[in-house]
Design a protein around this motif. Structure first.
Motif, short mmCIF file in Angstrom:
data_model
loop_
_atom_site.label_atom_id
_atom_site.label_comp_id
_atom_site.label_asym_id
_atom_site.label_seq_id
_atom_site.Cartn_x
_atom_site.Cartn_y
_atom_site.Cartn_z
N ASN A 189 0.82 -1.20 0.00
CA ASN A 189 0.00 0.00 0.00
C ASN A 189 0.86 1.25 0.00
O ASN A 189 0.46 2.28 -0.55
CB ASN A 189 -0.95 0.00 1.19
N VAL A 190 2.04 1.20 0.63
CA VAL A 190 2.97 2.32 0.56
C VAL A 190 3.41 2.54 -0.89
O VAL A 190 3.36 3.66 -1.42
CB VAL A 190 4.19 2.09 1.47
N THR A 191 3.85 1.45 -1.53
CA THR A 191 4.34 1.58 -2.91
C THR A 191 3.21 1.94 -3.87
O THR A 191 3.42 2.70 -4.82
CB THR A 191 5.02 0.28 -3.37
N TRP A 192 2.01 1.42 -3.63
CA TRP A 192 0.87 1.71 -4.50
C TRP A 192 0.42 3.17 -4.35
O TRP A 192 0.12 3.84 -5.33
CB TRP A 192 -0.28 0.77 -4.15
N ALA A 225 7.82 2.91 -6.76
CA ALA A 225 6.88 1.82 -6.51
C ALA A 225 7.40 0.51 -7.12
O ALA A 225 7.28 -0.56 -6.51
CB ALA A 225 5.51 2.16 -7.09
N PHE A 226 7.96 0.61 -8.32
CA PHE A 226 8.51 -0.58 -8.97
C PHE A 226 9.63 -1.20 -8.13
O PHE A 226 9.63 -2.41 -7.86
CB PHE A 226 9.03 -0.21 -10.36
N GLY A 227 10.59 -0.38 -7.70
CA GLY A 227 11.70 -0.90 -6.90
C GLY A 227 11.25 -1.45 -5.57
O GLY A 227 11.66 -2.55 -5.16
N GLY A 228 10.39 -0.72 -4.87
CA GLY A 228 9.93 -1.19 -3.56
C GLY A 228 9.12 -2.46 -3.65
O GLY A 228 9.28 -3.38 -2.83
N LEU A 287 5.12 -5.37 -12.34
CA LEU A 287 5.16 -5.05 -13.77
C LEU A 287 4.28 -3.85 -14.11
O LEU A 287 4.60 -3.07 -15.02
CB LEU A 287 4.72 -6.28 -14.58
N MET A 288 3.17 -3.69 -13.39
CA MET A 288 2.30 -2.55 -13.63
C MET A 288 3.03 -1.23 -13.35
O MET A 288 2.97 -0.28 -14.13
CB MET A 288 1.05 -2.64 -12.78
N HIS A 289 3.73 -1.18 -12.21
CA HIS A 289 4.48 0.03 -11.87
C HIS A 289 5.53 0.33 -12.93
O HIS A 289 5.71 1.49 -13.34
CB HIS A 289 5.15 -0.13 -10.51
#
Length: 417
Positions: free
Chosen positions: A238-241, A386-389, A303-305
């Motif tokens: 949820n943090v990354t999203w 977000a991708f990295g996290g 993959l979405m990020h």
């Protein structure tokens, strides 16, 4: 029962489940109406971006302040009655707002106070409500039950409610909130038809340990790695999203050049993806292992990020968002089902509340990070964050997912169905 009725609410889930489902769907329509009407009302009363943003924060703050307490209350009282009282309180709060609007005395501060009080009541309603399904259906049917409940959220809260709320607000500022009162009140009537839900018996505490409801729940969570890991995953994701989602409107309008209407279609595409997934969940549950589904969903999140960070096409973004809605629905249904199967009935409220505190805590942290990151490095930077996290988190929990999905359900008395 008709074939359509059997598809929506299978007979084997019982009459009480149908009352619960009807109440949830009705209340979600009311909440969806307010989802668009409340920001419009605040924006009509103040030009301050800070106060407009405060309206959104008032939805999250009650969870951080009262979430754990609401879980303890839900585990020690009649949960059906708690939902009725909390939803009745929500209706009263909104009714007070309607009175201020009709009499012309509404101010932005009154609206913010109403939003906060409504959010407090919603914490208790949602926490107690989340514990009812495991009490009404058998563990094997929790997946289907949660899928139907999530479908009501997607249709009522995300698709049908917001445009209705915007239309009613254009007619008159008080109309969407009056409609919301009717929906929430009808939800109370529907849930009152459920048979009385007894307070689940508590496990005996070790000798010398004093009972403390919140600490008891946290102690149980600390001692059960599968559920603990699941809660941590939900918090981190949820943090990354939330980081890129906090600036989604700017990303869509400025980076993708989609305009305000295009921004609206992004959220609609997500909801449509979720609705499509509702029809496939039953088949997936029967034919694909939960561990595989969980890994696929979290991998698609990563993959979405990455895809959002790379694309400059609005059309591609719509396709990505549709896919996000589909797999996010499947993940949410699976994670809720697994948690409900693994948590004893007498702890359902407290563990659910810890989960929700993690959800909203993650949203708050992610939104703050997303704004800072975008301000410093540009509108695509939050997607790279977000991708990295998400990738690091997925690698860390990849092996643990098998243990989560394979954990044995707790043995409680069979729910009445």
């Amino acid at each position: 029962m008709s074939s359509l009725g059997e598809l929506i609410a299978p007979r084997r889930l019982g009459k009480d489940f149908r009352w619960l489902l009807s109440s949830s769907w009705t209340s979600n329509i009311g909440d969806g109406i307010a989802l668009s009407a409340a920001p419009l009302l605040i924006a009509s009363l103040t030009p301050s971006p800070l106060l407009v943003a405060a309206g959104a924060m008032m939805q999250y703050l009650p969870w951080l302040l009262f979430g754990l307490f609401a879980g303890a209350i839900a585990d020690h009282h009649d949960r059906r009655m708690l939902v009725m009282i909390a939803d009745g309180s929500r209706a009263v709060v909104v009714l007070a707002l309607v009175v201020f609007l009709v009499t012309g005395h509404a101010t932005v501060w009154i609206v913010l106070a109403t939003t906060f009080l409504y959010g407090v009541a919603e914490v208790f309603a949602d926490t107690a409500g989340s514990t009812l399904l495991p009490m009404l259906v058998k563990p094997v049917d929790l997946g289907v039950g949660n899928a139907r409940m999530q479908a009501g959220f997607l249709v009522g809260n995300q698709l049908a409610g917001p445009p209705i709320g915007a239309f009613l607000f254009a007619v008159g500022s008080f109309w969407p909130f009056l409609t919301q009162i009717l929906c929430v009140s009808l939800g109370v009537i529907l849930i009152s038809r459920i048979a009385r839900t007894e307070v689940p018996p508590r496990d005996p505490l070790p000798e010398g340990v004093k009972p403390h409801p919140i600490r008891e729940g946290l102690r149980w969570l600390r001692a059960h790695p599968p559920v603990r890991t699941l809660v941590i995953v939900i918090l981190v994701f949820n943090v990354t999203w939330a980081a890129p989602w906090s600036i989604l409107v700017l990303y869509a309008t400025e980076h993708l050049g989609m305009g305000p209407v295009g921004f609206g279609t992004l959220t609609t595409a997500s909801a449509l993806g979720g609705i499509v997934a509702t029809f496939s969940f039953g088949w997936l549950e029967r034919h694909v292992r939960f561990a595989t589904l969980m890994r696929v969903c979290l991998s698609l999140e990563v993959l979405m990020h990455l895809s959002f960070a790379l694309t400059t096409s609005g059309a591609v973004a719509l396709v990505i968002m549709f896919g996000f809605g589909a797999y996010a629905f499947i993940w949410g249904t699976i994670s809720t089902t697994v948690r409900q199967r693994l948590v004893p009935l007498h702890l359902q409220g407290r563990i659910a509340s810890v989960n929700m505190v993690g959800v909203f805590g993650g949203l708050v942290i992610g939104q703050l990070l997303g704004g800072v990151i975008a301000e410093t490095w540009g509108l695509t930077a939050p997607w790279w964050f977000a991708f990295g996290g998400a990738l690091i988190t997925l690698i860390a929990v990849w092996r643990s997912i098998s243990n989560i999905a394979a954990a044995k359900p707790v043995i409680d008395e069979d729910p009445a169905v």
